[in-house]
Design an enzyme around this catalytic site. Sequence first.
Site, short mmCIF file in Angstrom:
data_model
loop_
_atom_site.label_atom_id
_atom_site.label_comp_id
_atom_site.label_asym_id
_atom_site.label_seq_id
_atom_site.Cartn_x
_atom_site.Cartn_y
_atom_site.Cartn_z
N SER A 205 0.82 -1.21 0.00
CA SER A 205 0.00 0.00 0.00
C SER A 205 0.86 1.26 0.00
O SER A 205 1.87 1.33 0.71
CB SER A 205 -0.89 -0.01 1.25
OG SER A 205 -1.53 1.23 1.41
N CYS A 330 -9.35 0.54 12.15
CA CYS A 330 -10.64 -0.04 11.81
C CYS A 330 -11.29 -0.63 13.06
O CYS A 330 -12.47 -0.45 13.30
CB CYS A 330 -10.48 -1.14 10.77
SG CYS A 330 -9.28 -0.73 9.50
#
Length: 392
Positions: A205, A330
Amino acid sequence: MKIYLDNAATTKCDKSVFKAMAPYFCEKFGNSNSLHGFGREASNAVIKARKQVADFLNCDCKEVFFTSGATESNNWALNGVAQTLKNRGNHIITTEIEHPCILATTEYLSKNGFKITYIKPRKNGIVKISDIEKAITEKTILCSVMFANNEIGTIQPISGIGRMIKKIRKKNKRIFPFFHTDAAQAVNYLDCDVEKLNVDMVSLSGHKIYGPKGIGALYVRKGTPIAPFMRGGHQEKGLRAGTLNVSGIVGLGKAIELVEKYQRKNSGIEQLRDYLIDNILKKIPGAKLNGDRKNRLQNNVNFSFEKAEGESVLISLEAKGIAVSTGSACASMNLSPSHVLLAIGLPHILSHSSIRFSLGRNTTKSEIDYLLKVLPPIVKKIRKIAEGIKIE
Ligand SMILES: *Cc1c(COP(=O)(O)O)cnc(C)c1O
């Protein structure tokens, strides 16, 4: 004062990365698919970035596919191989401590005919190669184990798992199980040479490595059968259709090139991490380090402070200008305890009192000293309040 100790959630885009990207918005705006000069300008930039990523992974440019980030890469790797091999086997192995985007995908696959084995790590947050080996059956088509954990920073024995899987394939004269690793957290600090790691697929990422958000890559070893992720165009060999995010791709290429430079020089981040761990253990009674002491990312510090709720510590640190995280970003959106901390055997109460400090390229010793000054009284105060509530 603002101190950022949440580099596992995202990193600041490097100025030189931003500078490399800038021309690809308003000046060099071509579609890399177009045949004219504007298009060639864009496609040359993409070719260069693909080479930068391939050099870092020690693979062929043809094996690098650009995606929107590690979430997409992980979804694609698992679903893509599951689709092509579903008639040959329906078993997938992963671990209990993967990123939610892996666990949600295996959960989905389990509702669609696949059997999933979740390997439990040992108390130190590291999975045993032999535990994975024992779980492999004739039906196992895929194994996915993250390189480094995003919450507790523990490093998994990827190279050894890969070697074991290769041996099993050879013995059974089969092309599978294939082996995938989520390296989103590892890229900054660990050697991601795909030959040394013995992997077939790697996810990474941009925004975890001082690059832009919304860009990532999936390495797919030649010969790995993978179904398309998006259909409707020739981009990325027809496997991931859609006009390429040229500026993002340029940024990812530049960011990964910079990682290589940082890896070569000793940045001192590991010493800073150990200094923080040692001093928290010294100054805060009952502090418990989560994850292996040595075999962890150079920038990761994760502690449970018993009887001090994580959210309260986070808010008090925020008031002092320090940004940290409880569990993963998250996970912190809901109040259920971290699946990673539960997997390494922490009781619920200790999972609720954990804080992750993730250092970065720009973290200084004086920032850590300031944290070490304000943290002990914060924990003490929160514990006192909790104590008071209990008495009433
Ligand atoms: C951040 C992260 C992801 C998700 O990456 P995005 O690019 O934000 O989609 C996946 N896995 C791990 C281990 C991560 O740390």
